[in-house]
Write a protein that holds these residues in place. Structure first.
Motif, short mmCIF file in Angstrom:
data_model
loop_
_atom_site.label_atom_id
_atom_site.label_comp_id
_atom_site.label_asym_id
_atom_site.label_seq_id
_atom_site.Cartn_x
_atom_site.Cartn_y
_atom_site.Cartn_z
N HIS A 199 0.84 -1.20 0.00
CA HIS A 199 0.00 0.00 0.00
C HIS A 199 0.88 1.26 0.00
O HIS A 199 1.74 1.41 0.86
CB HIS A 199 -0.88 0.00 1.24
CG HIS A 199 -2.21 0.63 1.01
ND1 HIS A 199 -3.40 -0.01 1.20
CD2 HIS A 199 -2.53 1.88 0.57
CE1 HIS A 199 -4.40 0.81 0.91
NE2 HIS A 199 -3.89 1.96 0.53
N LEU A 231 1.10 5.48 -0.07
CA LEU A 231 0.46 6.80 0.09
C LEU A 231 1.20 7.78 -0.81
O LEU A 231 2.38 8.07 -0.58
CB LEU A 231 0.52 7.26 1.55
CG LEU A 231 -0.02 8.68 1.81
CD1 LEU A 231 -1.48 8.79 1.41
CD2 LEU A 231 0.17 9.07 3.28
N ASP A 250 -3.14 5.20 -2.47
CA ASP A 250 -4.01 6.26 -1.96
C ASP A 250 -3.36 7.58 -2.33
O ASP A 250 -2.21 7.83 -1.99
CB ASP A 250 -4.16 6.17 -0.43
CG ASP A 250 -5.02 4.99 0.00
OD1 ASP A 250 -5.75 4.46 -0.86
OD2 ASP A 250 -4.96 4.60 1.17
N TYR A 295 -0.57 2.27 5.48
CA TYR A 295 0.21 2.25 4.25
C TYR A 295 1.61 1.77 4.58
O TYR A 295 2.08 1.86 5.72
CB TYR A 295 0.24 3.64 3.59
CG TYR A 295 0.54 4.79 4.53
CD1 TYR A 295 1.85 5.15 4.83
CD2 TYR A 295 -0.50 5.51 5.11
CE1 TYR A 295 2.12 6.19 5.69
CE2 TYR A 295 -0.24 6.56 5.98
CZ TYR A 295 1.07 6.90 6.27
OH TYR A 295 1.34 7.94 7.13
N ASP A 296 2.29 1.26 3.54
CA ASP A 296 3.62 0.67 3.72
C ASP A 296 4.77 1.61 3.36
O ASP A 296 5.88 1.45 3.85
CB ASP A 296 3.75 -0.60 2.88
CG ASP A 296 2.70 -1.64 3.25
OD1 ASP A 296 2.70 -2.09 4.40
OD2 ASP A 296 1.88 -1.99 2.38
#
Length: 276
Positions: free
Chosen positions: A2, A4, A28, A43-44
């Motif tokens: 994920h 951001l 995102d 998020y990663d």
């Protein structure tokens, strides 16, 4: 994985988001520093532009770093050495100057995530090897692989392929993506060599990992649990009819991947031809 994405330039953000999604990333997208700091979903990794409309991206970088250890990669048109140094000193893990290609950003993300996973592994295990499930360890510093403590002999490209696929277990990797990462972005040989190497890994790691072929797309590696096999692994012999997937047909090539141009372009990115 994920991501951001904090970017106020819509053409850049849309191009980058499309490219990341093609490679299996969830994205995102927010356009301001305030929105980034207010973002509550997990998020990663963060891709952070410095030229935000409401605040300096360096302040956002500092605030995010104070909150935790999530990797931050700065993506900015500011190419001055001072900005790079300040960004890194404020907590950024990497810095990419515009214009850039999506492949470069993805490579930076993966490199940062490898360092993060390696650091976590170093805290919990000896030797810095990454563990996948109860049986498999991959030591990327030494380029060695062990199953149940015993080293598995691998050809160089077998190791490279296993190392790449285990970076994101469960993620679907396209043929083009694998060929570019393991062989070469300008590889012009037959992609059948990929099937041969996958077949070899399936034999050597039976019961440890499962490599699923997704027709028309590529491969997905899954970690398998369970007890160790009772018999020893045999040597790698010629690939039999059941070892490799079928011939590469017209439907096996991946679709157009928007990686050839710079992200700063608002128009569609040209396709990359399939490896012949």
């Amino acid at each position: 994985m994920h991501v951001l994405l904090v970017e106020d330039d819509e053409p850049v953000a849309e191009s980058l988001r499309r490219g990341l999604r093609r490679y299996g990333f969830e994205v995102d997208w927010v356009t301001t520093g305030a929105a980034a700091l207010a973002h509550s979903d997990p998020y990663d990794v963060v891709l952070l532009d410095l030229g935000l409309p409401d605040t300096d991206g360096l302040d956002v970088c500092r605030a995010l770093r104070e909150r935790g250890d999530v990797p931050i990669i700065v993506i900015s048109a500011r190419s001055d050495e001072t900005d790079r140094v300040v960004g890194l000193e404020l907590g950024a893990d990497d810095y990419v100057s515009k214009p850039f290609g999506v492949r470069e950003v993805i490579a930076r993300i993966r490199a940062v995530m490898r360092r993060v996973r390696r650091g976590t592994a170093d805290e919990g295990t000896t030797g810095g090897a990454d563990r996948y499930g109860p049986r498999l360890t991959v030591d990327r510093k030494a380029a060695r692989v062990h199953v149940d403590g015993a080293e598995i002999a691998l050809a160089p490209k077998e190791y490279d392929l296993l190392s790449f696929l285990t970076e994101e277990p469960g993620a679907l990797m396209s043929r083009e993506q694998i060929m570019e990462a393991v062989w070469d972005a300008n590889w012009f040989g037959p992609t059948k060599t990929l099937d041969v190497h996958v077949a070899a890994l399936r034999r050597k790691f039976a019961g440890v990992v499962a490599i699923e072929a997704v027709r028309g797309v590529g491969f997905r590696l899954e970690i398998v649990g369970g007890a160790a096999p009772t018999g020893p692994s045999g040597p790698t012999g010629p690939v039999g009819p059941g070892d490799a997937t079928g011939p590469v047909g017209p439907g096996d090539a991946t679709g157009p991947v928007g990686l050839g141009g710079s992200v700063g372009l608002s128009g569609p990115v040209g396709p990359v031809g399939p490896a012949s």
